[in-house]
Design an enzyme around this catalytic site. Structure first.
Site, PDB file in Angstrom:
ATOM      1  N   HIS A  29       1.038  -1.578  -0.260  1.00  0.00           N
ATOM      2  CA  HIS A  29      -0.103  -0.448  -0.380  1.00  0.00           C
ATOM      3  C   HIS A  29       0.938   1.415  -0.614  1.00  0.00           C
ATOM      4  CE1 HIS A  29      -4.324  -1.376   0.907  1.00  0.00           C
ATOM      5  NE2 HIS A  29      -3.458  -2.138   0.238  1.00  0.00           N
ATOM      6  N   TYR A  53      -8.922   5.705   8.193  1.00  0.00           N
ATOM      7  CA  TYR A  53      -9.211   6.181   9.294  1.00  0.00           C
ATOM      8  C   TYR A  53     -10.063   7.037   9.167  1.00  0.00           C
ATOM      9  CZ  TYR A  53      -4.369   3.893  10.500  1.00  0.00           C
ATOM     10  OH  TYR A  53      -3.999   2.409   9.946  1.00  0.00           O
ATOM     11  N   PRO A  71      -4.577   0.484  18.376  1.00  0.00           N
ATOM     12  CA  PRO A  71      -3.900   0.348  17.304  1.00  0.00           C
ATOM     13  C   PRO A  71      -4.309   1.504  16.249  1.00  0.00           C
ATOM     14  CG  PRO A  71      -6.330  -0.895  17.958  1.00  0.00           C
ATOM     15  CD  PRO A  71      -5.545  -0.062  19.294  1.00  0.00           C
ATOM     16  N   LYS A 130       1.152  -0.180  15.541  1.00  0.00           N
ATOM     17  CA  LYS A 130       2.416  -0.056  15.650  1.00  0.00           C
ATOM     18  C   LYS A 130       2.805  -1.496  16.115  1.00  0.00           C
ATOM     19  CE  LYS A 130       4.055   3.097  13.708  1.00  0.00           C
ATOM     20  NZ  LYS A 130       4.649   2.720  12.754  1.00  0.00           N
ATOM     21  N   TYR A 154       4.306   6.163  10.149  1.00  0.00           N
ATOM     22  CA  TYR A 154       3.085   4.745   9.438  1.00  0.00           C
ATOM     23  C   TYR A 154       3.944   4.095   8.824  1.00  0.00           C
ATOM     24  CZ  TYR A 154      -1.355   3.321   8.685  1.00  0.00           C
ATOM     25  OH  TYR A 154      -2.270   2.040   8.228  1.00  0.00           O
TER      26      TYR A 154
HETATM   27  C1  PHB Z   1      -6.286  -3.997  10.461  1.00  0.00           C
HETATM   28  O1  PHB Z   1      -5.944  -4.345   9.331  1.00  0.00           O
HETATM   29  O2  PHB Z   1      -6.527  -4.948  11.581  1.00  0.00           O
HETATM   30  C2  PHB Z   1      -5.591  -2.343  11.313  1.00  0.00           C
HETATM   31  C3  PHB Z   1      -5.303  -1.911  10.309  1.00  0.00           C
HETATM   32  C4  PHB Z   1      -4.517  -0.522  11.044  1.00  0.00           C
HETATM   33  C5  PHB Z   1      -5.087  -0.477  12.574  1.00  0.00           C
HETATM   34  C6  PHB Z   1      -5.718  -1.010  13.090  1.00  0.00           C
HETATM   35  C7  PHB Z   1      -5.894  -2.398  12.244  1.00  0.00           C
HETATM   36  O3  PHB Z   1      -4.786   1.061  12.045  1.00  0.00           O
END
Ligand code: PHB
Ligand code: APR
Length: 389
Positions: free
Chosen positions: A72, A200, A292, A296, A384
């Site tokens: 990505h 997000y 989450p 990280k 990130y």
């Molecule tokens: C996930 O795909 O489970 C996931 C992706 C990004 C995050 C947290 C969880 O920041």
């Protein structure tokens, strides 16, 4: 039983450390509390930083990731209908890999099996003895008998609820914690992703995240009060809330389906210092927990493994203890930077129950600044994709 390094915990950090140590000529034994099936049934993170991808390849477990993982270049942050794309690759020259932690753990188990490394499952009552000496040993129960493994070093990869952090005397530990007043309700669904990149989403209804595992397996989350439990959330209620929190243009493309897995995880920031006590070292969730929001958790466990595997090989094969002496401070420097990023992403994107109108304006302004400032986007992108090891 004798070995060079006893590893407590057969999750991603324990298995990756064992794999890297074995490739460096160091013998290990892994002690895991549950069965392999239970470990592999856990649905956890899905984003691998650039450094994690490279270390997995170095460990000889990158083949399936490279063929099945999804690289990505960026992600979206949204505030109701305002969408900001952060182009990691344009801003940092790096990208992330979408590849589930479950798959990483699978690949590590396969590689460890191929080496014949002893991974002992279903162990109980693990006790670390003489950790502060040069001759530690670990005891555990299994099949009704008590067993003992002697090792030169012991590494706690046993997660937040494990035994290793608690083996370090309380007076020797300093703990830092922030518990967030909400959790994430996660759903796994066999549906095509609503967006080709992660979203997000911040909204007045609360936070949501649209993620994925593959082109036909999705992972979605919505922020929920800590008082909620999974029984309160039918699939229909979940999909309705997710749609309300995503931008309309994104929600319009949402394909819903039955939840294959549904669970609520609390959000916490936590660090226990130091990461070493004598011959005992802490790695991953045993030492730190991140919310989450910054993706990280797994990646921080990997950077601990990166520092420690090299240090243990030098100590055991070259009698050079400088690496293990520096491990705790070196790992903590990177841990605290990831702690900050994860906390910042969480406070920027989530709606706090007791927040006043000023806080909501700050969230709005943060996202507005991201959309206007390449410097702000580059700062987010650098964190990130993963700061350098
Ligand atoms: C996930 O795909 O489970 C996931 C992706 C990004 C995050 C947290 C969880 O920041
Ligand atoms: N004895 C042996 N094994 C134990 C014990 C114990 N006393 N306590 C816990 N374990 C095992 C757990 O069953 C688990 O398999 O240790 C393992 C710890 O694995 P994780 O919790 O996954 O932690 P870690 O390997 O550091 O990986 C961090 O996992 O939970 C996610 O969000 C986290 O993505 C992050 C990653």
């Amino acid at each position: 039983m004798k070995t060079e390094v006893v590893i407590i915990g057969g999750g991603p950090s324990g298995l990756l450390l064992s794999q890297l140590l074995n490739r460096g000529g160091v013998d290990t034994v892994v002690l895991e509390r549950t069965s392999r099936e239970r470990v592999l049934a856990r649905v956890r993170a899905g984003i691998l930083e650039d450094g994690t991808v490279n270390l997995l390849r170095h460990a000889g477990v990158g083949a399936r990731m490279d063929s099945e993982g999804l690289p990505h270049d960026g992600c979206f942050l949204t505030d109701n209908d305002v969408m900001v794309r952060v182009n990691f690759h344009e801003l940092t020259g790096k990208r992330v890999m979408v590849y589930g932690q479950t798959e990483v753990t699978h690949d590590l188990y396969d590689a460890q099996d191929a080496r014949g490394t002893p991974i002992i499952h279903n162990v109980d009552d693990v006790v670390i003895n003489r950790a502060e000496t040069n001759s530690p040993f670990v005891e555990y129960s299994r099949d009704g008998a008590r067993h003992r493994v002697d090792g030169r070093y012991v590494v706690g990869c046993d997660g937040f609820h494990g035994v290793s952090r608690r083996t370090i005397p309380l007076e020797k530990r300093t703990e830092f914690e922030r518990v967030y007043p909400f959790g994430w309700l996660g759903v796994l669904s066999a549906t095509p992703p609503v967006s080709q990149e992660l979203v997000y989403a911040s909204s007045e209804h609360g936070f949501a995240l649209a993620s994925m595992r593959s082109e036909n397996l999705c992972r979605y989350y919505v922020q929920v009060p800590l008082s909620d439990n999974v029984a309160d959330w039918s699939d229909d209620r979940f999909w309705k809330q997710l749609k309300m929190r995503l931008p309309h243009s994104v929600a319009a493309d949402l394909v819903t389906g039955p939840s294959l897995e549904k669970s609520i995880a609390p959000l916490r920031s936590f660090v226990s210092e130091p990461l070493r006590w004598g011959s005992l070292f802490l790695v991953g969730d045993a030492a730190h927990i991140v919310p989450p929001t910054g993706a990280k958790g797994l990646n921080l466990a990997v950077s601990d493994v990166y520092y420690l595997h090299d240090a243990l090989i030098s100590a055991l094969k070259k009698r050079d203890r400088s690496g293990i002496d520096a491990y705790s401070s070196r790992a903590l420097t990177r841990i605290w930077k990831a702690m900050r990023f994860s906390w910042q992403m969480t406070t920027m994107l989530h709606r706090f129950d007791d927040e006043d109108s000023f806080a909501a304006q700050m969230r709005r302004a943060s996202l507005g600044h991201l959309s206007q400032s390449e410097t702000a986007r580059r700062d987010l992108a650098e964190n990130y994709v993963g700061l350098p090891f």
